[in-house]
Design a protein around this motif. Structure first.
Motif, PDB file in Angstrom:
ATOM      1  N   ALA A 190      15.251  -8.337 -16.175  1.00 64.26           N
ATOM      2  CA  ALA A 190      13.902  -6.904 -16.212  1.00 64.26           C
ATOM      3  C   ALA A 190      13.046  -6.855 -14.789  1.00 64.26           C
ATOM      4  CB  ALA A 190      14.150  -6.413 -17.545  1.00 64.26           C
ATOM      5  N   ASP A 191      11.992  -8.297 -15.064  1.00 62.98           N
ATOM      6  CA  ASP A 191      10.846  -8.965 -15.337  1.00 62.98           C
ATOM      7  C   ASP A 191      11.075  -8.959 -13.993  1.00 62.98           C
ATOM      8  OD1 ASP A 191       9.542  -8.588 -17.777  1.00 62.98           O
ATOM      9  OD2 ASP A 191       9.475 -10.331 -18.050  1.00 62.98           O
ATOM     10  N   LEU A 192      12.179  -9.855 -13.342  1.00 57.34           N
ATOM     11  CA  LEU A 192      11.630 -10.097 -11.857  1.00 57.34           C
ATOM     12  C   LEU A 192      12.604  -8.837 -10.975  1.00 57.34           C
ATOM     13  CD1 LEU A 192      13.787 -13.476 -12.203  1.00 57.34           C
ATOM     14  CD2 LEU A 192      11.933 -12.540 -11.287  1.00 57.34           C
ATOM     15  N   VAL A 193      13.237  -8.000 -11.542  1.00 55.24           N
ATOM     16  CA  VAL A 193      13.348  -6.837 -10.821  1.00 55.24           C
ATOM     17  C   VAL A 193      12.469  -5.413 -10.369  1.00 55.24           C
ATOM     18  CG1 VAL A 193      15.122  -4.880 -10.700  1.00 55.24           C
ATOM     19  CG2 VAL A 193      15.914  -6.784 -11.294  1.00 55.24           C
ATOM     20  N   VAL A 194      11.335  -5.633 -11.397  1.00 58.95           N
ATOM     21  CA  VAL A 194      10.488  -4.916 -11.477  1.00 58.95           C
ATOM     22  C   VAL A 194       9.535  -5.211 -11.195  1.00 58.95           C
ATOM     23  CG1 VAL A 194       9.047  -3.172 -12.760  1.00 58.95           C
ATOM     24  CG2 VAL A 194      10.953  -3.637 -13.849  1.00 58.95           C
ATOM     25  N   ALA A 195       9.210  -6.725 -10.667  1.00 54.70           N
ATOM     26  CA  ALA A 195       8.097  -6.864 -10.938  1.00 54.70           C
ATOM     27  C   ALA A 195       8.007  -7.388  -8.980  1.00 54.70           C
ATOM     28  CB  ALA A 195       8.150  -8.883 -10.941  1.00 54.70           C
ATOM     29  N   VAL A 196       9.555  -7.670  -8.263  1.00 53.93           N
ATOM     30  CA  VAL A 196       9.865  -7.554  -6.716  1.00 53.93           C
ATOM     31  C   VAL A 196       9.678  -6.001  -6.188  1.00 53.93           C
ATOM     32  CG1 VAL A 196      11.443  -7.566  -5.347  1.00 53.93           C
ATOM     33  CG2 VAL A 196      11.691  -9.388  -7.084  1.00 53.93           C
ATOM     34  N   GLU A 197       9.829  -4.839  -7.054  1.00 51.21           N
ATOM     35  CA  GLU A 197       9.304  -3.132  -6.822  1.00 51.21           C
ATOM     36  C   GLU A 197       8.092  -2.913  -6.797  1.00 51.21           C
ATOM     37  OE1 GLU A 197       9.469   0.788  -5.647  1.00 51.21           O
ATOM     38  OE2 GLU A 197      10.589  -1.601  -5.020  1.00 51.21           O
ATOM     39  N   ALA A 198       6.883  -4.137  -7.689  1.00 51.65           N
ATOM     40  CA  ALA A 198       5.507  -3.812  -7.604  1.00 51.65           C
ATOM     41  C   ALA A 198       4.763  -4.602  -6.670  1.00 51.65           C
ATOM     42  CB  ALA A 198       5.165  -4.292  -9.192  1.00 51.65           C
ATOM     43  N   TRP A 199       5.601  -5.762  -6.273  1.00 50.31           N
ATOM     44  CA  TRP A 199       4.762  -6.192  -5.151  1.00 50.31           C
ATOM     45  C   TRP A 199       5.186  -5.742  -4.037  1.00 50.31           C
ATOM     46  CZ3 TRP A 199      -0.104  -9.357  -5.725  1.00 50.31           C
ATOM     47  CH2 TRP A 199      -0.234  -9.176  -7.016  1.00 50.31           C
ATOM     48  N   ARG A 200       6.205  -5.509  -3.670  1.00 51.15           N
ATOM     49  CA  ARG A 200       6.987  -4.833  -2.793  1.00 51.15           C
ATOM     50  C   ARG A 200       5.262  -3.440  -2.186  1.00 51.15           C
ATOM     51  NH1 ARG A 200       8.704  -0.550  -0.582  1.00 51.15           N
ATOM     52  NH2 ARG A 200       9.472   0.692  -2.529  1.00 51.15           N
ATOM     53  N   ARG A 201       5.150  -2.575  -3.285  1.00 47.75           N
ATOM     54  CA  ARG A 201       4.072  -2.131  -3.357  1.00 47.75           C
ATOM     55  C   ARG A 201       3.218  -1.977  -2.521  1.00 47.75           C
ATOM     56  NH1 ARG A 201       5.901   3.182  -4.853  1.00 47.75           N
ATOM     57  NH2 ARG A 201       8.050   4.011  -5.505  1.00 47.75           N
ATOM     58  N   VAL A 202       2.522  -2.891  -3.394  1.00 47.54           N
ATOM     59  CA  VAL A 202       0.990  -3.574  -2.820  1.00 47.54           C
ATOM     60  C   VAL A 202       1.285  -4.161  -1.314  1.00 47.54           C
ATOM     61  CG1 VAL A 202      -0.106  -5.434  -3.838  1.00 47.54           C
ATOM     62  CG2 VAL A 202       0.821  -4.197  -5.820  1.00 47.54           C
ATOM     63  N   SER A 203       2.275  -4.939  -1.599  1.00 46.96           N
ATOM     64  CA  SER A 203       2.369  -4.928   0.153  1.00 46.96           C
ATOM     65  C   SER A 203       1.894  -3.879   1.043  1.00 46.96           C
ATOM     66  CB  SER A 203       3.378  -6.023   0.786  1.00 46.96           C
ATOM     67  OG  SER A 203       4.457  -5.203   0.776  1.00 46.96           O
ATOM     68  N   ARG A 204       2.840  -2.938   1.096  1.00 49.79           N
ATOM     69  CA  ARG A 204       2.348  -1.920   1.369  1.00 49.79           C
ATOM     70  C   ARG A 204       1.784  -1.259   1.775  1.00 49.79           C
ATOM     71  NH1 ARG A 204       6.755   3.148  -0.153  1.00 49.79           N
ATOM     72  NH2 ARG A 204       4.466   3.141  -1.405  1.00 49.79           N
ATOM     73  N   LEU A 205       1.190  -1.558   0.546  1.00 54.31           N
ATOM     74  CA  LEU A 205      -0.263  -0.382   0.313  1.00 54.31           C
ATOM     75  C   LEU A 205      -1.563  -1.523   1.825  1.00 54.31           C
ATOM     76  CD1 LEU A 205      -0.261   0.498  -3.166  1.00 54.31           C
ATOM     77  CD2 LEU A 205      -0.782   1.410  -1.312  1.00 54.31           C
ATOM     78  N   LEU A 206      -1.618  -2.835   1.593  1.00 54.28           N
ATOM     79  CA  LEU A 206      -2.777  -3.301   1.972  1.00 54.28           C
ATOM     80  C   LEU A 206      -1.976  -3.452   3.660  1.00 54.28           C
ATOM     81  CD1 LEU A 206      -2.246  -6.059  -0.425  1.00 54.28           C
ATOM     82  CD2 LEU A 206      -4.140  -4.921   0.154  1.00 54.28           C
ATOM     83  N   GLY A 207      -0.997  -3.604   4.091  1.00 52.49           N
ATOM     84  CA  GLY A 207      -0.151  -3.300   5.574  1.00 52.49           C
ATOM     85  C   GLY A 207       0.576  -5.023   5.858  1.00 52.49           C
ATOM     86  N   TRP A 208       1.557  -4.469   6.768  1.00 53.67           N
ATOM     87  CA  TRP A 208       1.403  -5.844   7.074  1.00 53.67           C
ATOM     88  C   TRP A 208       0.846  -6.912   7.639  1.00 53.67           C
ATOM     89  CZ3 TRP A 208       5.949  -7.331   4.265  1.00 53.67           C
ATOM     90  CH2 TRP A 208       6.700  -5.889   3.792  1.00 53.67           C
TER      91      TRP A 208
END
Length: 444
Positions: A190-208
């Motif tokens: 559960a930690d890994l699944v949700v962490a991937v989504e959290a950091w995907r959102r972070v990377s999108r906010l910061l821009g590729w």
């Protein structure tokens, strides 16, 4: 600019707090369903082990990252988020802390198994150390979204981190894995699944382009800045003391009760505690939402905004407590069964301890936002002292009820002090002078 940053009590602020509270309520619902499943398959003892495995690895991880989760929202607020080499420094602290925490858990696993899990093998408890880095990665992703003010993303992660456990726990069960092993696997997945989504959102906010490739030290990777790391650690450690104390105030009774009375008594108490913490959701939401906003306001404006929120939060929690208290017995017996009947009285006692939680959530956000997390930690330290003393005095004779009384006394005293500190520091004359204090603390 001042007009756009003004922090109202209603309108957009109200909607944001309601959304965050709803996300936390969904998280509680997911946790409740998971606890019901654990209770139905393993009884109160399994619930006690589940509560400990959710708490202890996360506590170890937070201790090893120098208060980074609490510092993220402050250093990611404008204009600090554009400091050169900020991201490499943050990543270095996080990676080093995850590694240190995992090694520390493995080294201490024989003691942890003996004290808290006497019926489980040391090897299985050592394997639970793998959830130290998984919980840490998830926590850092969540608090990064808070600092970047992605309120919707933060709400999604808050809800998902509890909801995700249920299917991840069912997976080992259907493959024939039961007991602590299934709980450990479910928590880690559960930690890994949700962490991937959290950091995907972070990377999108910061821009590729920012995602590891930005120039001038603004990317994710590079050489950490030792001086900046010292500033982050200084702020984080002062805040971490308060965060750790808050966690201990909420969960130290779990550890003491589990060690003294065993997993079965702890299982019933964990259910009672989680039910009572429904009343803490609005306060947690207010801290989550207000902290990054207050961090970018002027001191006088932040003080006035915080003061305006005290009365409505006090009244709101008091009104909400009435139906929650009346429904305690039917909810407990319906969801968990007759074996959890002893949880009803402790739950009602704990509900009384949550009555000031809304206003104290505003107070914590104000102290963090003005750059003085140490004051928050000092106040919370008093509550921890109350918890320890009363737990030791009351748990041996009264078990779960004694733990509930101790926690209620600690919650009320701590919350009252936090509100008092907010009222004192947010007076107009003190608010005008506080910018000097903030500058001194950050550079300390």
């Amino acid at each position: 600019m001042s007009g756009r940053l003004r922090l109202p009590v209603s309108g957009e602020m109200f909607r944001t707090v309601v959304a965050n509270t709803s996300a936390r309520a969904l998280a509680i619902a997911g946790l409740t369903l998971a606890t019901v499943l654990v209770a139905r398959t393993g009884g109160p003892s399994a619930v006690g082990e589940y509560a400990l495995l959710r708490m202890l690895p996360g506590l170890v991880g937070v201790l090893c990252v120098l208060g980074l989760p609490g510092a993220l929202a402050y250093f990611l607020a404008a204009p600090r988020r554009d400091l050169p080499r900020l991201w490499p420094t943050l990543i270095a602290i996080g990676f080093g802390g995850a590694l240190l925490g995992t090694v520390a858990w493995l080294a201490a696993s024989p003691v942890i198994a003996h004290v808290f899990f006497p019926q489980e093998s040391t090897l299985m408890i050592a394997a639970a150390g793998l959830t130290v880095p998984t919980q840490l990665v998830l926590t850092l992703g969540k608090t990064t979204l808070q600092g970047l003010e992605d309120r919707r993303g933060g709400d999604v992660v808050i809800a998902a981190e509890e909801l995700a456990f249920l299917p991840c726990y069912l997976l080992p069960l259907v493959t024939g894995i039961h007991g602590v092993a299934a709980i450990v696997i479910g928590l880690g997945l559960a930690d890994l699944v949700v962490a991937v989504e959290a950091w995907r959102r972070v990377s999108r906010l910061l821009g590729w382009r920012r995602f590891g490739l930005a120039a001038d030290g603004l990317g994710w990777f590079g050489r950490p800045d030792r001086a900046l790391g010292g500033q982050i650690a200084s702020y984080g450690l002062r805040g971490q003391v308060g965060g750790l104390i808050t966690l201990l105030n909420l969960r130290l009774d779990f550890a003491i009760l589990g060690a003294m009375a065993g997993p079965a008594v702890l299982g019933s108490y964990a259910v009672a505690s989680k039910y009572a913490e429904l009343l803490r959701l609005p306060g947690n939401a207010l801290t989550w939402v207000c902290y990054p906003r207050l961090a970018k306001l002027g001191q006088a404006e932040a003080a006035a905004s915080a003061r305006r929120m005290i009365r409505p939060t006090l009244i709101g929690i008091l009104l909400a407590a009435i139906p929650v208290a009346l429904l305690t017995s039917p909810v407990m017996r319906l969801l968990y069964g007759a074996s959890f009947g002893p949880a009803v009285t402790p739950a009602r006692v704990l509900l009384a301890g949550m009555l000031l939680a809304g206003a104290s959530g505003v107070a914590s956000a104000y102290l963090y936002g003005r750059g003085t997390p140490g004051l928050n930690s000092i106040v919370l330290g008093f509550g921890l002292l109350v918890t320890v003393v009363l737990d030791v005095l009351l748990i041996p004779a009264h078990g779960a009820l004694g733990a509930a009384i101790a926690s209620t006394a600690a919650y009320l005293s701590t919350d009252a002090l936090l509100i008092g500190v907010l009222l004192r520091l947010s007076t107009p004359s003190r608010a005008r002078r506080s910018s000097t204090v903030q500058a001194t603390e950050v550079s300390a």
